[in-house]
Design an enzyme around this catalytic site. Sequence first.
Site, PDB file in Angstrom:
ATOM      1  N   ARG A  59      -2.703 -37.223 -15.332  1.00 55.03           N
ATOM      2  CA  ARG A  59      -3.747 -36.454 -14.639  1.00 55.03           C
ATOM      3  C   ARG A  59      -4.600 -37.326 -13.735  1.00 55.03           C
ATOM      4  NH1 ARG A  59      -2.891 -34.416 -19.569  1.00 55.03           N
ATOM      5  NH2 ARG A  59      -4.522 -35.728 -20.467  1.00 55.03           N
ATOM      6  N   GLU A  96      -4.910 -44.888 -31.285  1.00 55.43           N
ATOM      7  CA  GLU A  96      -5.334 -44.572 -32.648  1.00 55.43           C
ATOM      8  C   GLU A  96      -4.160 -44.787 -33.622  1.00 55.43           C
ATOM      9  OE1 GLU A  96      -6.896 -40.659 -32.876  1.00 55.43           O
ATOM     10  OE2 GLU A  96      -7.539 -40.883 -34.968  1.00 55.43           O
TER      11      GLU A  96
END
Length: 171
Positions: A59, A96
């Site tokens: 994006r 993560e």
Amino acid sequence: MDSLKTKIRDIADFPKPGIVFKDITPLVQDPATLKTCIDALIRPFKDSNITAVAGMEARGFIFGSLAAWELGVGFIPLRKPGKLPYDVQSVDYALEYGNASLEAHIDAVTEGDRILLVDDVLATGGTAKASCELVEKLGGEVVACAFVMELSFLKGREQLTDYSLHSVMTY
Ligand code: AMP
């Protein structure tokens, strides 16, 4: 920027449980809102002598290309591994769960280039920090990082204290 926020659609539990995904497709579908967004994204940098905009897949390509166009400079795609056809410089970073990499062509940056980094969302800041490192490895100077949205509760700013940051919308 409240009118812009009406064009961001929250999708709960995407791409995995517990994540509220900020969907930018309603915003980019609407030409007036898209223009307002890009104007706000680049406004602080009109007189910053930016020589190129770099954007992160995927994006960041949308907003980064439009920002580059408006600033009258070129665009540098920072891509996921294995996508770029020529010789690349790369940077690894921690997610993560697991690791990720970003790549750019070795000739994407000219020594001394003044780069504006653009992405849609600043979340934990890992992607932006790695992108800054990649641009610097290639000899560019990161003038600032500009985001359409900042998820301030994820404290990405704390990863990017060495850089000037600008966010159009903050949550
Ligand atoms: P981070 O490295 O945690 O700052 O994550 C930033 C990257 O992940 C950006 O390229 C975003 O496109 C994407 N991202 C992270 N969180 C979200 C979210 N809640 N909604 C949409 N995109 C996100």
